[in-house]
Design an enzyme around this catalytic site. Structure first.
Site, short mmCIF file in Angstrom:
data_model
loop_
_atom_site.label_atom_id
_atom_site.label_comp_id
_atom_site.label_asym_id
_atom_site.label_seq_id
_atom_site.Cartn_x
_atom_site.Cartn_y
_atom_site.Cartn_z
N TYR A 123 0.78 -1.21 -0.14
CA TYR A 123 0.02 -0.09 -0.04
C TYR A 123 0.96 1.21 -0.13
O TYR A 123 0.88 2.20 -0.86
CB TYR A 123 -0.81 0.00 1.26
CG TYR A 123 -1.88 1.21 1.46
CD1 TYR A 123 -2.89 1.03 0.89
CD2 TYR A 123 -1.35 2.18 2.26
CE1 TYR A 123 -4.01 2.39 1.18
CE2 TYR A 123 -2.35 3.37 2.40
CZ TYR A 123 -3.48 3.21 1.69
OH TYR A 123 -4.40 4.46 1.85
N LYS A 127 1.52 4.23 -2.99
CA LYS A 127 1.30 5.69 -2.70
C LYS A 127 2.58 6.55 -3.06
O LYS A 127 2.72 7.50 -3.64
CB LYS A 127 0.79 5.76 -1.28
CG LYS A 127 -0.44 5.09 -0.94
CD LYS A 127 -1.54 5.85 -1.59
CE LYS A 127 -2.81 5.48 -1.13
NZ LYS A 127 -4.03 6.20 -1.83
#
Ligand SMILES: NC(=O)c1ccc[n+]([C@@H]2O[C@H](COP(=O)([O-])OP(=O)(O)OC[C@H]3O[C@@H](n4cnc5c(N)ncnc54)[C@H](OP(=O)(O)O)[C@@H]3O)[C@@H](O)[C@H]2O)c1
Length: 217
Positions: A123, A127
């Site tokens: 994750y 990002k």
């Protein structure tokens, strides 16, 4: 009067941002791109329901001063890494490229605390990758907003956020000193920080970590 485009206006942060921009006297026109219709209309609002795979065909909608990208999904919803990357990397990058081509003066993206291309966590890596890819476009003003856990009213229940909400209410003094950056951010605060920052017209790339969000809200 400023004009803005929001991509992700049906989301938790996007909804707050839309409401705040519509009620702000500095903004005269708000364009939204969503995959499902918004449930209201407003004299300043121009909404477009579009499949994000077809964004390239809607460059004309990027003729605005500021673009806010509040898109995002979760692994639970996306189901596969490929689908997650599509929503959290591919679409935002297309949005940023169109903003650049249309000479938008400011671009905002909401990523997350811990965003880092070299993170061991998928994750945070995605990002970090999207932040880095958009940085390469050298947009005149680029704001990276990195919230901690986001709190607010959702139609769906999300386990982590429910726990975060309860902990924040039960032990507010927990998030002091070195733990301050982990303090959850209210979606409304993230939206008002973005709105306030958009009125400053500061050229360059700016990273707004979770604690700074609270200062600018
Ligand atoms: N939730 C957290 O605690 C947290 C913490 C840190 C950072 N963030 C990040 O902060 C950003 C904003 O979070 P949020 O909680 O406001 O997000 P959210 O409520 O989940 O909203 C996400 C937005 O993206 C849209 N979207 C998702 N998948 C899509 C697809 N395939 N095609 C078109 N639109 C799609 C959603 O549209 P629909 O409404 O149609 O689904 C919605 O408008 C996200 O990038 C998120 O990753 C979240």
């Amino acid at each position: 009067m400023k004009s803005a485009l929001i991509i992700g206006a049906t989301g938790l942060v996007g909804r707050h941002l839309l409401e705040q921009l519509l009620h702000n006297e500095n903004y005269g026109r708000i364009v939204t791109i969503t995959r499902r219709p918004l449930e209201f209309s407003h004299e300043k609002l121009e909404q477009h329901v579009i499949r994000l795979d077809e964004l390239d065909q809607h460059k004309d909608l990027f003729a605005v001063d500021i673009v806010f990208c509040t898109l995002g999904t979760t692994m639970k919803k996306a189901k596969t890494k490929e689908q997650f990357v599509k929503v959290d990397f591919d679409y935002p990058l297309v949005v940023a490229k169109l903003a650049k081509e249309c000479e938008v003066s400011q671009f905002f993206i909401v990523t997350a605390m811990g965003a880092n291309q070299h993170s061991p966590f998928f994750y945070n890596q995605v990002k970090g990758n999207v932040e880095a890819a958009i940085r390469e476009l050298s947009l005149p003003t680029f704001y990276i907003i990195r919230p901690s856990l986001i709190l607010g009213e959702r139609d769906e229940s999300r386990f982590g956020e429910d726990i975060g909400q309860k902990v924040t209410k039960a032990i507010p003094y927990l998030f002091k000193g070195p733990l301050e950056r982990f303090k959850p951010n209210e979606a409304a605060s993230i939206a008002s920080a973005m709105l306030n920052l958009s009125l400053k017209n500061d050229i360059g790339t700016h990273i707004i970590e979770s604690t700074l969000i609270e200062q600018y809200k």
